[in-house]
Design a protein around this motif. Sequence first.
Motif, PDB file in Angstrom:
ATOM      1  N   ARG A  85      32.220 -48.932   7.181  1.00  0.00           N
ATOM      2  CA  ARG A  85      33.361 -49.851   7.321  1.00  0.00           C
ATOM      3  C   ARG A  85      34.587 -49.198   7.939  1.00  0.00           C
ATOM      4  NH1 ARG A  85      34.541 -52.380   1.645  1.00  0.00           N
ATOM      5  NH2 ARG A  85      36.075 -53.493   2.933  1.00  0.00           N
ATOM      6  N   PHE A  86      34.785 -47.876   7.715  1.00  0.00           N
ATOM      7  CA  PHE A  86      35.980 -47.199   8.201  1.00  0.00           C
ATOM      8  C   PHE A  86      35.628 -45.970   9.030  1.00  0.00           C
ATOM      9  CE2 PHE A  86      37.042 -49.333   4.222  1.00  0.00           C
ATOM     10  CZ  PHE A  86      38.139 -50.097   4.600  1.00  0.00           C
ATOM     11  N   LYS A  87      34.640 -46.156   9.908  1.00  0.00           N
ATOM     12  CA  LYS A  87      34.207 -45.045  10.754  1.00  0.00           C
ATOM     13  C   LYS A  87      35.296 -44.736  11.784  1.00  0.00           C
ATOM     14  CE  LYS A  87      30.282 -43.486  13.518  1.00  0.00           C
ATOM     15  NZ  LYS A  87      28.976 -43.881  14.087  1.00  0.00           N
ATOM     16  N   ASN A  88      35.605 -43.443  11.952  1.00  0.00           N
ATOM     17  CA  ASN A  88      36.624 -42.979  12.898  1.00  0.00           C
ATOM     18  C   ASN A  88      38.014 -43.548  12.569  1.00  0.00           C
ATOM     19  OD1 ASN A  88      34.617 -41.586  14.359  1.00  0.00           O
ATOM     20  ND2 ASN A  88      34.183 -43.410  15.608  1.00  0.00           N
ATOM     21  N   VAL A  89      38.245 -43.783  11.292  1.00  0.00           N
ATOM     22  CA  VAL A  89      39.543 -44.319  10.839  1.00  0.00           C
ATOM     23  C   VAL A  89      40.100 -43.366   9.789  1.00  0.00           C
ATOM     24  CG1 VAL A  89      40.720 -46.205   9.646  1.00  0.00           C
ATOM     25  CG2 VAL A  89      38.950 -46.708  11.341  1.00  0.00           C
ATOM     26  N   THR A  90      41.399 -43.121   9.876  1.00  0.00           N
ATOM     27  CA  THR A  90      42.074 -42.249   8.909  1.00  0.00           C
ATOM     28  C   THR A  90      42.838 -43.116   7.914  1.00  0.00           C
ATOM     29  OG1 THR A  90      42.314 -40.496  10.573  1.00  0.00           O
ATOM     30  CG2 THR A  90      43.730 -40.384   8.614  1.00  0.00           C
ATOM     31  N   LEU A  91      42.534 -42.962   6.657  1.00  0.00           N
ATOM     32  CA  LEU A  91      43.237 -43.716   5.612  1.00  0.00           C
ATOM     33  C   LEU A  91      44.528 -42.991   5.242  1.00  0.00           C
ATOM     34  CD1 LEU A  91      40.271 -44.715   3.270  1.00  0.00           C
ATOM     35  CD2 LEU A  91      41.268 -45.996   5.175  1.00  0.00           C
ATOM     36  N   ILE A  92      45.594 -43.771   5.088  1.00  0.00           N
ATOM     37  CA  ILE A  92      46.913 -43.230   4.784  1.00  0.00           C
ATOM     38  C   ILE A  92      47.190 -43.420   3.296  1.00  0.00           C
ATOM     39  CG2 ILE A  92      49.368 -43.323   5.305  1.00  0.00           C
ATOM     40  CD1 ILE A  92      47.612 -42.365   7.594  1.00  0.00           C
ATOM     41  N   ASP A  93      47.688 -42.384   2.676  1.00  0.00           N
ATOM     42  CA  ASP A  93      48.044 -42.432   1.264  1.00  0.00           C
ATOM     43  C   ASP A  93      49.537 -42.702   1.136  1.00  0.00           C
ATOM     44  OD1 ASP A  93      47.873 -42.354  -1.411  1.00  0.00           O
ATOM     45  OD2 ASP A  93      47.195 -40.281  -1.578  1.00  0.00           O
ATOM     46  N   ASP A  94      49.911 -43.712   0.331  1.00  0.00           N
ATOM     47  CA  ASP A  94      51.317 -44.107   0.175  1.00  0.00           C
ATOM     48  C   ASP A  94      51.871 -43.484  -1.090  1.00  0.00           C
ATOM     49  OD1 ASP A  94      53.759 -45.232   0.253  1.00  0.00           O
ATOM     50  OD2 ASP A  94      53.095 -47.327   0.108  1.00  0.00           O
ATOM     51  N   GLU A  95      52.822 -42.584  -0.935  1.00  0.00           N
ATOM     52  CA  GLU A  95      53.386 -41.900  -2.094  1.00  0.00           C
ATOM     53  C   GLU A  95      54.271 -42.809  -2.931  1.00  0.00           C
ATOM     54  OE1 GLU A  95      56.422 -39.053  -1.294  1.00  0.00           O
ATOM     55  OE2 GLU A  95      56.789 -39.830   0.718  1.00  0.00           O
ATOM     56  N   ASN A  96      54.789 -43.913  -2.361  1.00  0.00           N
ATOM     57  CA  ASN A  96      55.685 -44.792  -3.093  1.00  0.00           C
ATOM     58  C   ASN A  96      54.961 -45.675  -4.100  1.00  0.00           C
ATOM     59  OD1 ASN A  96      57.964 -43.891  -1.642  1.00  0.00           O
ATOM     60  ND2 ASN A  96      57.481 -45.286   0.039  1.00  0.00           N
ATOM     61  N   GLU A  97      53.643 -45.819  -3.981  1.00  0.00           N
ATOM     62  CA  GLU A  97      52.904 -46.682  -4.890  1.00  0.00           C
ATOM     63  C   GLU A  97      52.206 -45.891  -5.989  1.00  0.00           C
ATOM     64  OE1 GLU A  97      50.232 -49.074  -2.679  1.00  0.00           O
ATOM     65  OE2 GLU A  97      51.794 -50.203  -1.646  1.00  0.00           O
ATOM     66  N   ASN A  98      52.569 -44.647  -6.157  1.00  0.00           N
ATOM     67  CA  ASN A  98      51.939 -43.812  -7.172  1.00  0.00           C
ATOM     68  C   ASN A  98      52.873 -43.703  -8.373  1.00  0.00           C
ATOM     69  OD1 ASN A  98      49.986 -41.928  -8.230  1.00  0.00           O
ATOM     70  ND2 ASN A  98      51.507 -40.332  -7.807  1.00  0.00           N
ATOM     71  N   PHE A  99      52.431 -44.205  -9.538  1.00  0.00           N
ATOM     72  CA  PHE A  99      53.244 -44.179 -10.740  1.00  0.00           C
ATOM     73  C   PHE A  99      52.891 -43.012 -11.655  1.00  0.00           C
ATOM     74  CE2 PHE A  99      52.910 -48.727  -9.569  1.00  0.00           C
ATOM     75  CZ  PHE A  99      54.250 -48.931  -9.256  1.00  0.00           C
ATOM     76  N   GLU A 100      51.970 -42.173 -11.245  1.00  0.00           N
ATOM     77  CA  GLU A 100      51.577 -41.040 -12.081  1.00  0.00           C
ATOM     78  C   GLU A 100      52.674 -39.990 -12.063  1.00  0.00           C
ATOM     79  OE1 GLU A 100      48.052 -37.625 -12.242  1.00  0.00           O
ATOM     80  OE2 GLU A 100      47.823 -39.435 -11.044  1.00  0.00           O
ATOM     81  N   PRO A 101      52.966 -39.373 -13.222  1.00  0.00           N
ATOM     82  CA  PRO A 101      53.944 -38.280 -13.242  1.00  0.00           C
ATOM     83  C   PRO A 101      53.533 -37.184 -12.269  1.00  0.00           C
ATOM     84  CG  PRO A 101      53.371 -38.959 -15.475  1.00  0.00           C
ATOM     85  CD  PRO A 101      52.425 -39.667 -14.555  1.00  0.00           C
ATOM     86  N   ASN A 102      54.463 -36.771 -11.468  1.00  0.00           N
ATOM     87  CA  ASN A 102      54.138 -35.826 -10.397  1.00  0.00           C
ATOM     88  C   ASN A 102      55.065 -34.628 -10.485  1.00  0.00           C
ATOM     89  OD1 ASN A 102      52.941 -34.742  -8.150  1.00  0.00           O
ATOM     90  ND2 ASN A 102      54.165 -35.931  -6.705  1.00  0.00           N
ATOM     91  N   HIS A 103      54.491 -33.445 -10.605  1.00  0.00           N
ATOM     92  CA  HIS A 103      55.263 -32.216 -10.698  1.00  0.00           C
ATOM     93  C   HIS A 103      54.821 -31.290  -9.572  1.00  0.00           C
ATOM     94  CE1 HIS A 103      57.188 -32.732 -14.782  1.00  0.00           C
ATOM     95  NE2 HIS A 103      56.332 -33.739 -14.723  1.00  0.00           N
TER      96      HIS A 103
END
Length: 564
Positions: A389-407
């Motif tokens: 389904r996503f051949k030769n496609v780069t998926l982008i990760d959105d940091e604004n939608e992450n609610f996990e505590p991040n250190h």
Amino acid sequence: MNKTIIININGTVFHIEEGAYELLKEYMTEVKRHFFNSADSLEITTDIENRIAEMFTDILNRENRQALVDQDVKYVIEQMGSVEDFETFTDEDPAYQANTYSHKNTTGQRRLFRDADDHLIGGVCAGIANYFDAPATWIRLAFALAFAFAGTGLFLYIILWIILPKAVTRADRMAMKGEPLDLQGFKRSFEAEMSMVGGRLSDLHQEARPLIYKTRDFVGDFFHHLGKFLGGTGKILVKLCALAIILGCAAGIIATIISVVLAWAFGDKSHFSVPDVFFNYRYIDQVYAAFALVAIIPLAALIILVARAAFNTLSFSRGTGYTLLIVWIFSFVVLAYHGARVASDFRESAGFTQTINLKPVKNQTYRLMLNEIMYLTPEDSARLDIKNRFKNVTLIDDENENFEPNHVRIDIEKADVSYPVLVEEFSARGRDYESALTHARNVRYIFTQQDSVLKFDYKIRRPAGEQWHNESVRLILKLPLHASVIIDDKVNRYITNMMDIYDCNMLNGRESGAAIFAMTDSGMQCKVDTTLAAKARSLAAAKKDTVVADTLRADTPVKATPKK
């Protein structure tokens, strides 16, 4: 054809028939005889004459006539009342007192004036209070509250001060209070005024007393009026405060219920403020329920108590109260139990470090960027069918939608090394040292180097579904002397010693984008390109000269050339 004569009633000239004049003269003679022994008969008879003159003027204007006739005088006498109506009674006679009482409670049509006798500024509030037969304190309080809304009360007060007439005469003051403008009304008004004068004389006598007596009386009057205030206007303020408390508690209950529903039904935990230690906690739903009950039950009880105290409504039985108390205690115990259980998992801390030797590049210049590529586990890749389904496609990760505590934090330090080195320090907490070290070991952080580009991930990777144990990573980028880094604005927020990218770009003639810093003996310093800086200064100077020239050109007068 009837003979008319001209009379003057307190400065107002009327044409009146001779028979009507005799009738009016006889009436005024009886009035003056009746009030002859009064303390100030001239003043009261003058007020009565002014009222009669007003009534005559209204009759002539209404019927469009120029002379008064017998019927007009009889109508005025009927409205004003005759002396015989109350002359036969004495002040001590019960019949006189009953007649005066009934007359006092028979009010006429009120007119709106400014009260000159009971005023703080212009008498507007007292006049409105007299018109509506309400305490003046309430009207003043209404204007004070309206002043809080963009000064509305002040503007309204000024307008009414300008347009409302002032109650100057006795007839004006009587009309302002709705008292009938007849003989009994004038007599009662005069007696009340004399009583007021007596009270003022008593006040003058009090002012001559020694200071210690004045102080004693002032304190007594203060508490007396304070008690009246709390019994009148104070009750309104108490009810307003009680209503505000009830609305605030109700809003808190509604917000808590909505947050719990969102957390349970949709998994949206952004609206429910719980400590980070409960992230991915196995029994988090019990924590939500216990926390909600611990917050809602006191708020509901406060609403009932305030409503019962201020409005005498909303009461509950003793059994209901005991039930709510037991539920609250149970919820508090559940919340305390889970809090202690989670706290035990944060008893010890542990960590380790690992070093990554960066590949050397030409000119020792590296670019620091934020890695926006999404990394998927084998399970997620199979579930999403990435290969098809996503051949030769780069998926982008959105940091604004992450609610996990991040250190995640990045430090840039000067080091005695030949080439840059990246040190990764992982740490976590646990029930004991071994579990804390295991939690730290399970953390993954993705860092990549592509030639001179160093890509940092914005978060750490933990095992899916595992409870959070304060996992963190500290990245220490050690640079040799004279090495340079190009820092993007997105990655700059993760750097502990954040660089001033904006000022650095301004020095290089740029408004935004990445900035270049060089490692010096005193630490990281902005690297200024002298060519770009000189070009930026010349462009700024040229722009300034253009603006000045345009201004001078616009201000220079144009000399007209004569037409040949």
